[in-house]
Design a protein around this motif. Structure first.
Motif, PDB file in Angstrom:
ATOM      1  N   SER A  64      35.914   5.401  10.141  1.00 25.58           N
ATOM      2  CA  SER A  64      37.620   4.221  10.388  1.00 25.58           C
ATOM      3  C   SER A  64      37.349   4.894   8.781  1.00 25.58           C
ATOM      4  N   ALA A  65      38.880   4.694   8.500  1.00 24.36           N
ATOM      5  CA  ALA A  65      39.489   4.637   7.204  1.00 24.36           C
ATOM      6  C   ALA A  65      40.844   3.606   6.841  1.00 24.36           C
ATOM      7  N   PHE A  66      40.528   3.495   5.609  1.00 27.40           N
ATOM      8  CA  PHE A  66      41.659   2.586   4.913  1.00 27.40           C
ATOM      9  C   PHE A  66      42.273   2.731   4.093  1.00 27.40           C
ATOM     10  N   ASP A  67      43.691   3.052   3.685  1.00 28.05           N
ATOM     11  CA  ASP A  67      44.565   2.785   2.381  1.00 28.05           C
ATOM     12  C   ASP A  67      44.636   1.487   2.157  1.00 28.05           C
ATOM     13  N   ILE A  68      44.118   1.198   1.164  1.00 30.89           N
ATOM     14  CA  ILE A  68      44.125  -0.213   0.608  1.00 30.89           C
ATOM     15  C   ILE A  68      44.859  -0.297  -0.731  1.00 30.89           C
ATOM     16  N   GLU A  69      45.717  -1.638  -0.601  1.00 29.99           N
ATOM     17  CA  GLU A  69      46.614  -1.585  -1.951  1.00 29.99           C
ATOM     18  C   GLU A  69      46.835  -3.233  -2.225  1.00 29.99           C
ATOM     19  N   ARG A  77      42.940   3.503  10.038  1.00 28.90           N
ATOM     20  CA  ARG A  77      42.168   4.972  11.422  1.00 28.90           C
ATOM     21  C   ARG A  77      41.574   4.568  11.948  1.00 28.90           C
ATOM     22  N   ILE A  78      40.953   4.894  13.001  1.00 35.87           N
ATOM     23  CA  ILE A  78      39.971   3.785  13.562  1.00 35.87           C
ATOM     24  C   ILE A  78      39.435   4.791  14.982  1.00 35.87           C
ATOM     25  N   ALA A  79      38.158   5.451  15.135  1.00 39.85           N
ATOM     26  CA  ALA A  79      38.037   6.394  16.247  1.00 39.85           C
ATOM     27  C   ALA A  79      36.937   6.125  16.673  1.00 39.85           C
ATOM     28  N   LEU A  80      37.028   5.660  18.314  1.00 42.04           N
ATOM     29  CA  LEU A  80      36.347   6.066  18.305  1.00 42.04           C
ATOM     30  C   LEU A  80      35.153   7.128  19.243  1.00 42.04           C
ATOM     31  N   GLY A  81      33.671   7.044  19.684  1.00 40.75           N
ATOM     32  CA  GLY A  81      33.382   8.835  20.169  1.00 40.75           C
ATOM     33  C   GLY A  81      32.441   8.810  21.018  1.00 40.75           C
ATOM     34  N   GLY A  82      31.735   8.776  21.999  1.00 41.13           N
ATOM     35  CA  GLY A  82      30.851   8.769  22.923  1.00 41.13           C
ATOM     36  C   GLY A  82      31.445   7.704  24.136  1.00 41.13           C
ATOM     37  N   ARG A  91      46.927   3.055  18.847  1.00 44.14           N
ATOM     38  CA  ARG A  91      47.879   2.791  16.901  1.00 44.14           C
ATOM     39  C   ARG A  91      47.747   0.903  17.363  1.00 44.14           C
ATOM     40  N   GLU A  92      48.294   0.282  18.125  1.00 51.94           N
ATOM     41  CA  GLU A  92      48.047  -0.622  18.326  1.00 51.94           C
ATOM     42  C   GLU A  92      46.926  -1.350  17.287  1.00 51.94           C
ATOM     43  N   ALA A  93      45.770  -1.119  17.218  1.00 48.59           N
ATOM     44  CA  ALA A  93      44.390  -1.747  16.882  1.00 48.59           C
ATOM     45  C   ALA A  93      45.082  -1.151  15.252  1.00 48.59           C
ATOM     46  N   GLU A  94      45.019  -0.160  15.504  1.00 50.70           N
ATOM     47  CA  GLU A  94      45.510   0.046  13.568  1.00 50.70           C
ATOM     48  C   GLU A  94      46.895  -0.383  13.235  1.00 50.70           C
ATOM     49  N   GLN A 112      38.979  -5.634  19.689  1.00 58.87           N
ATOM     50  CA  GLN A 112      39.633  -6.692  20.276  1.00 58.87           C
ATOM     51  C   GLN A 112      41.023  -5.355  20.817  1.00 58.87           C
ATOM     52  N   ILE A 113      41.118  -5.431  20.836  1.00 55.45           N
ATOM     53  CA  ILE A 113      42.992  -4.831  20.588  1.00 55.45           C
ATOM     54  C   ILE A 113      42.555  -3.016  21.078  1.00 55.45           C
ATOM     55  N   LEU A 114      41.438  -2.149  20.361  1.00 58.41           N
ATOM     56  CA  LEU A 114      40.967  -0.754  20.350  1.00 58.41           C
ATOM     57  C   LEU A 114      40.222  -1.081  22.012  1.00 58.41           C
ATOM     58  N   LEU A 115      40.087  -2.039  22.908  1.00 61.59           N
ATOM     59  CA  LEU A 115      38.855  -1.751  23.730  1.00 61.59           C
ATOM     60  C   LEU A 115      39.773  -2.942  24.986  1.00 61.59           C
ATOM     61  N   HIS A 116      40.482  -3.405  24.644  1.00 60.34           N
ATOM     62  CA  HIS A 116      41.429  -4.178  25.809  1.00 60.34           C
ATOM     63  C   HIS A 116      41.154  -3.202  27.120  1.00 60.34           C
ATOM     64  N   GLY A 117      41.503  -3.635  28.033  1.00 58.78           N
ATOM     65  CA  GLY A 117      40.896  -3.266  29.030  1.00 58.78           C
ATOM     66  C   GLY A 117      39.752  -1.957  29.430  1.00 58.78           C
ATOM     67  N   ALA A 118      39.135  -2.028  28.904  1.00 57.30           N
ATOM     68  CA  ALA A 118      38.023  -0.619  28.868  1.00 57.30           C
ATOM     69  C   ALA A 118      37.166  -1.441  30.052  1.00 57.30           C
ATOM     70  N   VAL A 119      36.491   0.217  30.716  1.00 59.75           N
ATOM     71  CA  VAL A 119      36.277  -0.355  31.696  1.00 59.75           C
ATOM     72  C   VAL A 119      34.756   0.284  31.883  1.00 59.75           C
ATOM     73  N   GLY A 120      33.223  -0.888  32.337  1.00 57.43           N
ATOM     74  CA  GLY A 120      32.648   0.320  31.974  1.00 57.43           C
ATOM     75  C   GLY A 120      32.279   0.394  33.117  1.00 57.43           C
ATOM     76  N   PHE A 121      30.776   0.589  33.845  1.00 60.95           N
ATOM     77  CA  PHE A 121      30.101   0.489  34.964  1.00 60.95           C
ATOM     78  C   PHE A 121      28.378   0.339  35.023  1.00 60.95           C
ATOM     79  N   GLU A 122      28.117  -0.101  36.497  1.00 57.97           N
ATOM     80  CA  GLU A 122      26.937  -0.578  35.766  1.00 57.97           C
ATOM     81  C   GLU A 122      25.508  -0.548  35.158  1.00 57.97           C
ATOM     82  N   HIS A 123      25.491   1.010  34.666  1.00 53.41           N
ATOM     83  CA  HIS A 123      24.420   1.820  34.037  1.00 53.41           C
ATOM     84  C   HIS A 123      25.096   1.744  32.391  1.00 53.41           C
ATOM     85  N   ASN A 124      27.108   1.549  32.544  1.00 48.27           N
ATOM     86  CA  ASN A 124      27.328   1.549  30.763  1.00 48.27           C
ATOM     87  C   ASN A 124      28.599   0.249  29.997  1.00 48.27           C
ATOM     88  N   LEU A 125      28.186  -1.139  31.453  1.00 50.61           N
ATOM     89  CA  LEU A 125      28.757  -2.140  30.563  1.00 50.61           C
ATOM     90  C   LEU A 125      28.323  -2.055  29.885  1.00 50.61           C
TER      91      LEU A 125
END
Length: 156
Positions: A64-69, A77-82, A91-94, A112-125
């Motif tokens: 994550s990175a921000f310009d704050i004034e 900017r927010i990016a997830l890996g893995g 982009r809506e989350a940002e 919440q916005i970033l992960l809205h609609g995320a679907v996991g499976f049994e082993h990675n919920l």
């Protein structure tokens, strides 16, 4: 010949070619990466959560990175890996964070916005909740990047 690929277009989703991770053509080689001159020099963070310290692959990672004034977020900017086949940005989350104060309640909504609609499976919920919490933690860490250096005491 030469060609350039925007970073956002470099990685690809599996679709009909799950054996391909990126959009390089056969025999193409990366010879350089151009970074924009303007960066997020004051408010940035990277967090990598692993199952065990011996594993190098992240269960979830967040950059994550921000310009704050004047106490307000002017760029985010927010990016997830893995959690997906390619770095995950919504982009809506940002955009939600723009012109808001950098505080936990706003980072929670962005997660919440970033992960809205995320679907996991049994082993990675568990990764969905883990990712939400990691986003909030990482955004708070980005407010004070000096606290992330070796030997520094966290101030969250």
């Amino acid at each position: 010949g030469k060609r350039s690929i925007r970073f956002g277009d470099f990685h690809k989703l599996p679709e009909n070619t799950p054996q391909l991770d990126n959009n390089l053509a056969h025999s193409e080689l990366i010879t350089g990466i151009d970074l924009p001159a303007r960066g997020f020099k004051d408010h940035y963070s990277y967090l990598k959560l692993r199952d065990r310290s011996s594993y190098s692959f992240a269960l979830v990672s967040v950059a994550s990175a921000f310009d704050i004034e004047d106490g307000l977020i002017k760029e985010a900017r927010i990016a997830l890996g893995g959690v997906a086949h390619k770095p995950w940005r919504i982009r809506e989350a940002e955009e939600f964070l723009l012109n808001k104060t950098p505080e936990r309640k706003h980072f929670e909504t962005a997660a919440q916005i970033l992960l809205h609609g995320a679907v996991g499976f049994e082993h990675n919920l568990f990764k969905i909740d883990l990712a939400k919490r990691a986003v909030v933690r990482n955004c708070l860490m980005a407010l004070k990047p000096d606290t992330q250096r070796p030997g520094a005491k966290p101030s969250l």
